[in-house]
Design an enzyme around this catalytic site. Structure first.
Site, PDB file in Angstrom:
ATOM      1  N   GLY A 291       0.835  -1.199   0.000  1.00 14.60           N
ATOM      2  CA  GLY A 291       0.000   0.000   0.000  1.00 14.60           C
ATOM      3  C   GLY A 291       0.865   1.242   0.000  1.00 14.60           C
ATOM      4  O   GLY A 291       2.028   1.207   0.423  1.00 14.60           O
ATOM      5  N   ASN A 300      -5.809  20.193  -4.206  1.00 14.98           N
ATOM      6  CA  ASN A 300      -4.427  20.173  -4.718  1.00 14.98           C
ATOM      7  C   ASN A 300      -4.006  18.794  -5.229  1.00 14.98           C
ATOM      8  O   ASN A 300      -2.839  18.565  -5.512  1.00 14.98           O
ATOM      9  CB  ASN A 300      -3.446  20.580  -3.600  1.00 14.98           C
ATOM     10  CG  ASN A 300      -3.728  21.968  -3.084  1.00 14.98           C
ATOM     11  OD1 ASN A 300      -4.046  22.865  -3.868  1.00 14.98           O
ATOM     12  ND2 ASN A 300      -3.648  22.156  -1.772  1.00 14.98           N
ATOM     13  N   TYR A 354      -6.506   7.921  -0.596  1.00 16.28           N
ATOM     14  CA  TYR A 354      -6.195   6.765   0.265  1.00 16.28           C
ATOM     15  C   TYR A 354      -7.475   6.201   0.885  1.00 16.28           C
ATOM     16  O   TYR A 354      -7.709   4.990   0.878  1.00 16.28           O
ATOM     17  CB  TYR A 354      -5.218   7.239   1.353  1.00 16.28           C
ATOM     18  CG  TYR A 354      -4.689   6.157   2.256  1.00 16.28           C
ATOM     19  CD1 TYR A 354      -3.746   5.232   1.808  1.00 16.28           C
ATOM     20  CD2 TYR A 354      -5.106   6.070   3.581  1.00 16.28           C
ATOM     21  CE1 TYR A 354      -3.245   4.253   2.659  1.00 16.28           C
ATOM     22  CE2 TYR A 354      -4.609   5.097   4.434  1.00 16.28           C
ATOM     23  CZ  TYR A 354      -3.674   4.187   3.968  1.00 16.28           C
ATOM     24  OH  TYR A 354      -3.177   3.221   4.808  1.00 16.28           O
TER      25      TYR A 354
HETATM   26  P1  NAD Z   1       5.363   0.622   4.235  1.00 18.36           P
HETATM   27  O1  NAD Z   1       5.434   1.768   3.304  1.00 18.36           O
HETATM   28  O2  NAD Z   1       6.350   0.581   5.367  1.00 18.36           O
HETATM   29  O3  NAD Z   1       5.514  -0.757   3.416  1.00 18.36           O
HETATM   30  C1  NAD Z   1       4.736  -1.000   2.259  1.00 18.36           C
HETATM   31  C2  NAD Z   1       5.431  -2.044   1.401  1.00 18.36           C
HETATM   32  O4  NAD Z   1       4.648  -2.216   0.210  1.00 18.36           O
HETATM   33  C3  NAD Z   1       6.825  -1.597   0.945  1.00 18.36           C
HETATM   34  O5  NAD Z   1       7.749  -2.639   1.087  1.00 18.36           O
HETATM   35  C4  NAD Z   1       6.600  -1.230  -0.511  1.00 18.36           C
HETATM   36  O6  NAD Z   1       7.763  -1.379  -1.327  1.00 18.36           O
HETATM   37  C5  NAD Z   1       5.509  -2.209  -0.917  1.00 18.36           C
HETATM   38  N1  NAD Z   1       4.815  -1.730  -2.106  1.00 18.36           N
HETATM   39  C6  NAD Z   1       4.313  -0.481  -2.323  1.00 18.36           C
HETATM   40  N2  NAD Z   1       3.820  -0.403  -3.568  1.00 18.36           N
HETATM   41  C7  NAD Z   1       3.990  -1.616  -4.148  1.00 18.36           C
HETATM   42  C8  NAD Z   1       3.684  -2.141  -5.422  1.00 18.36           C
HETATM   43  N3  NAD Z   1       3.115  -1.373  -6.374  1.00 18.36           N
HETATM   44  N4  NAD Z   1       3.987  -3.427  -5.683  1.00 18.36           N
HETATM   45  C9  NAD Z   1       4.586  -4.212  -4.737  1.00 18.36           C
HETATM   46  N5  NAD Z   1       4.917  -3.746  -3.521  1.00 18.36           N
HETATM   47  C10 NAD Z   1       4.623  -2.471  -3.231  1.00 18.36           C
HETATM   48  O7  NAD Z   1       3.878   0.568   4.750  1.00 18.36           O
HETATM   49  P2  NAD Z   1       3.242  -0.090   6.080  1.00 18.36           P
HETATM   50  O8  NAD Z   1       3.078   0.982   7.076  1.00 18.36           O
HETATM   51  O9  NAD Z   1       3.962  -1.331   6.452  1.00 18.36           O
HETATM   52  O10 NAD Z   1       1.777  -0.423   5.535  1.00 18.36           O
HETATM   53  C11 NAD Z   1       1.395  -1.709   5.055  1.00 18.36           C
HETATM   54  C12 NAD Z   1      -0.085  -1.676   4.737  1.00 18.36           C
HETATM   55  O11 NAD Z   1      -0.815  -1.294   5.899  1.00 18.36           O
HETATM   56  C13 NAD Z   1      -0.477  -0.681   3.653  1.00 18.36           C
HETATM   57  O12 NAD Z   1      -1.509  -1.226   2.873  1.00 18.36           O
HETATM   58  C14 NAD Z   1      -1.000   0.501   4.442  1.00 18.36           C
HETATM   59  O13 NAD Z   1      -1.889   1.291   3.692  1.00 18.36           O
HETATM   60  C15 NAD Z   1      -1.676  -0.200   5.601  1.00 18.36           C
HETATM   61  N6  NAD Z   1      -1.843   0.639   6.785  1.00 18.36           N
HETATM   62  C16 NAD Z   1      -0.784   1.069   7.499  1.00 18.36           C
HETATM   63  C17 NAD Z   1      -1.005   1.851   8.637  1.00 18.36           C
HETATM   64  C18 NAD Z   1       0.116   2.344   9.509  1.00 18.36           C
HETATM   65  O14 NAD Z   1      -0.165   2.987  10.517  1.00 18.36           O
HETATM   66  N7  NAD Z   1       1.375   2.063   9.191  1.00 18.36           N
HETATM   67  C19 NAD Z   1      -2.303   2.205   9.000  1.00 18.36           C
HETATM   68  C20 NAD Z   1      -3.355   1.748   8.234  1.00 18.36           C
HETATM   69  C21 NAD Z   1      -3.118   0.950   7.131  1.00 18.36           C
END
Ligand code: NAD
Length: 448
Positions: A291, A300, A354
């Protein structure tokens, strides 16, 4: 990211300031470690009458070796400091029965141990046998959500609705909610339906299964890969080619295979299916974790930022799911797990793209669950709140600090909290768990 404020509150000066100024006082939350019991303290059980669900709860408590006492008339022994309180309310057939909630909980809840668990088991309201029962059962939601806000010191309160004749499906869900695996799941409602009875080894529930985890190179995805592997699954870790090194590190630690691709590529689904068939003979679990965010207020918002977020977070999971299901690469009896977000429920300033994508993930669960059930494929989603990762480390300091505190547990969650929730969904013994969206948010006030 370390939560410096939480660390400070454990120092002598911090403790004094928290007490005198009435500042947030986040209790450190224990997490489950391998070899630990499901629950490490006494359990108090209460019920409205004798029911099948109540019997199933008590059988499970015996099975996990919990020391439990049954309280029928409300007053638990004051010498017991329960680590968990479980109340079977499936027997509530009218609002007159709601009296039992106050009678049972008032005396016992004040004795709950730090990081304790409260679980109320109810009957799925829509499947109640009369309007009176529906009303009484629906009322349980207000009770549990409020109690979640009242209990302090890292304790959680959750409600499990069980469908008629689904009491035998309660085990994996109760194990999850009783244990420290659910440390950051608070104020939630889980729904359990009927399904085939699967008995597996609870210490290796995913043995012999193959799980695809997208975005596995870091953050939450790396933790999901780790936890599913701990539970016995063979992992296919997917991430973009730029993250080849961190992905290799994750996979080399846990075994499994790597697949470098962008999930938005037109042939991503076909490549995943081919890899899964050739290297592993198919797939049992899909976790759509990859994600991205591209935050801007809508006025914007650039077209490319809008499209990128929708493509990665929603369209890719939708397309990949469709192909893996239709091609048969995902075996019958499989489990699909989406990663939504609290923003997809509550909305968030600067995140129209998002939040649209993450609300769409909930739509994916709701739209597909009934049809997939015919092949005994389950689909659920987690909706994380504030989780300590690189993604949230980028949030400006004051907004980050607010995000951490405005929940019942007054702290951010850890990637492992999301991963453990996903492992509960993935467990074949959770055969009755489908169509659920469970927040991993410490009962955040946003969107509650
Ligand atoms: P992060 O950015 O640390 O890791 C995301 C990973 O996804 C990365 O390794 C990135 O390279 C990979 N990725 C992104 N685009 C990609 C693509 N097109 N193809 C293949 N891989 C891809 O994010 P995170 O915080 O670990 O979040 C993981 C999930 O949890 C996401 O879906 C995010 O939206 C969701 N989320 C996170 C939080 C939070 O507080 N961190 C809250 C709600 C939801």
């Amino acid at each position: 990211m370390t939560d410096r404020y939480q660390t400070f509150t454990t120092t002598p000066l911090g403790k004094t300031l928290v007490k005198n100024l009435g500042l947030p006082d986040p209790t450190p939350l224990p997490r489950w470690t391998e070899g630990s019991p499901v629950i490490d303290g006494p359990v108090v059980f209460g019920a409205i009458g004798e029911t099948d669900a109540g019997k199933a709860v008590q059988a499970l408590l015996r099975d996990i070796g919990a020391a439990f006492s049954t309280v029928t008339e409300g007053v638990a022994s004051s010498t017991i400091r329960p680590k968990a309180i479980v109340f079977d309310a499936t027997g509530a057939t009218s609002t007159a029965d709601l009296t039992s909630l106050q009678r049972f909980f008032s005396p016992v809840v004040r004795q709950l141990a730090p990081a304790g668990r409260v679980i109320v088991v109810g009957r799925t309201p829509e499947l109640a046998s009369s309007p009176e029962q529906h009303i009484a059962q629906r009322a349980l939601e207000g009770f549990t959500r409020s109690l979640g806000k009242e209990v302090k010191r890292g304790a959680t309160v959750n409600l499990v609705y069980v469908a008629p004749d689904a009491h035998e499906q309660l085990d994996s869900t109760l194990r999850f909610f009783l244990s420290p695996k659910s440390a950051y799941v608070d104020g939630q409602v889980a729904r359990i339906g009927t399904g085939p009875l699967v008995s597996n080894d609870p210490s290796r529930p995913l043995a012999g299964r193959t799980a695809l985890v997208t975005g596995a190179a870091r953050g939450i995805g790396a933790s999901i890969a780790d936890i599913l592997a701990r539970d016995g699954a063979t992992i296919i870790g997917v991430d973009v080619p730029q993250n080849a090194d961190p992905l290799r590190k994750v996979i080399s630690k846990i075994g499994g295979t790597e697949l470098l691709l962008d999930v938005t590529a037109v042939d991503a689904a076909q490549r995943i299916a081919a890899h899964a068939q050739e290297q592993h003979g198919g797939l049992d679990i899909i976790v759509h974790n990859a994600g991205i965010t591209r935050d801007r207020r809508l006025v914007n918002m650039r077209t490319d930022a809008w499209d990128a977020v929708l493509d990665v977070n929603l369209r890719a999971p939708e397309r990949i799911t469709k192909h893996l299901v239709e091609s048969g690469a995902l075996r019958d009896g499989g489990s699909i797990i989406g990663v939504s977000s609290m923003a997809g429920i509550a909305g968030n300033n600067g995140q129209t793209n998002y939040a649209t994508s993450k609300a769409g993930v909930i739509g994916l669960v709701q739209a597909l669950a009934p049809a997939l059930a015919e092949r005994q494929i389950r689909i659920n989603a987690v909706a994380p709140g504030f989780i300590e990762t690189e993604m949230t480390a980028k949030i400006p300091f004051t907004i980050r600090e607010v995000g951490r505190r405005i929940n019942s547990l007054q702290q951010g969650g850890l990637p492992i909290d999301v991963a453990e929730t996903i492992a509960w969904f993935a467990d074949p013994a959770s055969a009755g768990v489908t169509g659920n969206v469970v927040r991993v948010c410490g009962q955040s006030m946003l969107g509650a």
